[in-house]
Write a protein that holds these residues in place. Sequence first.
Motif, PDB file in Angstrom:
ATOM      1  N   HIS A 243     -11.817   3.547  -8.527  1.00  0.00           N
ATOM      2  CA  HIS A 243     -11.718   3.030  -7.158  1.00  0.00           C
ATOM      3  C   HIS A 243     -10.333   3.302  -6.581  1.00  0.00           C
ATOM      4  CE1 HIS A 243      -9.846  -0.156  -9.538  1.00  0.00           C
ATOM      5  NE2 HIS A 243      -9.219  -0.554  -8.442  1.00  0.00           N
ATOM      6  N   ASP A 245      -7.580   1.195  -4.013  1.00  0.00           N
ATOM      7  CA  ASP A 245      -7.342  -0.187  -3.610  1.00  0.00           C
ATOM      8  C   ASP A 245      -7.402  -0.322  -2.092  1.00  0.00           C
ATOM      9  OD1 ASP A 245      -7.021  -0.970  -6.206  1.00  0.00           O
ATOM     10  OD2 ASP A 245      -5.079  -1.959  -5.886  1.00  0.00           O
ATOM     11  N   GLN A 256       0.327   3.420  -4.737  1.00  0.00           N
ATOM     12  CA  GLN A 256       0.286   2.220  -5.564  1.00  0.00           C
ATOM     13  C   GLN A 256       1.222   2.420  -6.754  1.00  0.00           C
ATOM     14  OE1 GLN A 256      -2.879  -0.698  -7.904  1.00  0.00           O
ATOM     15  NE2 GLN A 256      -3.625   0.832  -6.478  1.00  0.00           N
ATOM     16  N   HIS A 384      -8.395   5.018  -9.656  1.00  0.00           N
ATOM     17  CA  HIS A 384      -7.954   4.428 -10.913  1.00  0.00           C
ATOM     18  C   HIS A 384      -9.041   3.501 -11.424  1.00  0.00           C
ATOM     19  CE1 HIS A 384      -6.606   1.611  -7.819  1.00  0.00           C
ATOM     20  NE2 HIS A 384      -6.508   0.646  -8.733  1.00  0.00           N
TER      21      HIS A 384
END
Length: 428
Positions: A243, A245, A256, A384
């Motif tokens: 996915h 974020d 991220q 991730h």
Amino acid sequence: MWQASKANANPHYGVRAMFIETHDSLPLTPDYDAWPVDVSIASIEHQPRELHVYWEDGQFSRYHSVWLRENAADDSTINPATRERILDLSSLNAWPTIDSAALEESGAVCLTFAPEQRPLRFHPGWLRAHDYSNGHTQDAPLVAVTTWRGSDKQAPDTFDANGWLDHPSGSPVDTALLEPALESLLSQGLVRLQNLPTAPGTLADIARRIGPIRPTNFGELFDVKAKPNPDSNAYTSIALPPHVDLPTREYQPGLQLLHCLENSVTDGQAVMMDGFAIAEALRDEEPQVFDTLSQVRWCFANTAQTTDYVWHEPVIRCDAHGELLEVRIADFLRGPLQTDFNQVEPAYEALMALQRRLRDPSFAMRFTYHPGDLVIFDNRRLLHARDAFEGSSGQRWLQGCYLERDEVRSRYRIVQRTKRQKRIATAD
Ligand SMILES: [Fe+2]
């Protein structure tokens, strides 16, 4: 040599600069950057609406008079304190044209513009770097994007950051680490630093070495560890599917950062995959799927007791040139599809084709976090995931935060600018 008589004989030809003025130094540029003169100007000629530049290496460049007038660096055009433009072109009495042109001994070009009769000087390094007549486009990526599969790349590019934070931002040690790290990040969407301190909160200091943190409803820094009453699956020990974020936001966080403070649990490996590699595989092998994923706007929703984030966007977005801009993938954050009735089944067929790709092990890179590791990845490109771990086997604590892509690009440009400034200073 291009003779003035030739220019006089045919109005199509420009007027060659016939004299050279003397200036001791090169002029300012309309920015704070540094532009080494790697190639000098051999000669110039002009027409009212064009400047032609012949470079020593044979390159030929053309610049419009209006473009040159707007990009002059004098204090009628640019506020010298801010290097922001103050000229309103439409306030000139007529279209700006070139009355005369001179090549200075300094290597700069001096143009006198009508209707103002204002002489303005142009830096040759800046002119060369902004030569739009030879296909140079400003929206080209700073670093070429390289897609990858886990089957070919077993681990992120990794750099030793031991002692890095003891040196101030902008210091030689800081720059020596950041330059290759940011290059990996811009190129592959992922980089790993190791041997950082493990004190909680250190991540904020690290992140600000690149740029300001983007806060969210999870705070500036968020703790990824199993906890009671979790408001995200991330805060449990269950596996997380691939996915990005916060696809529920109009503008997903660009970067991220995950900083490992503790990891003594069994399993719980990190999984990364390049969403751009997956999208390109679809574009090559299942173009109808790619097109549908680029067109149908899915719902992404995250509702909690006190927040309610919802956004609708395609899974794949490209820029005006067809280059991939972002992917938006998080099955557990998809809300109900609201689209044209006849689009529903094709949309789900395309979605399932994508999901099958996400299960293809050749895309996945798998590695273990060690205390002191920091992974930075492009959250609008990479997916991730996490393998499940046994919560009672130890402690697993990551701290995370978000930045924007703009901050990485800005930081990288400053690193490059600093290098150019040093090169100029050394040459002097
Ligand atoms: Fe996540």
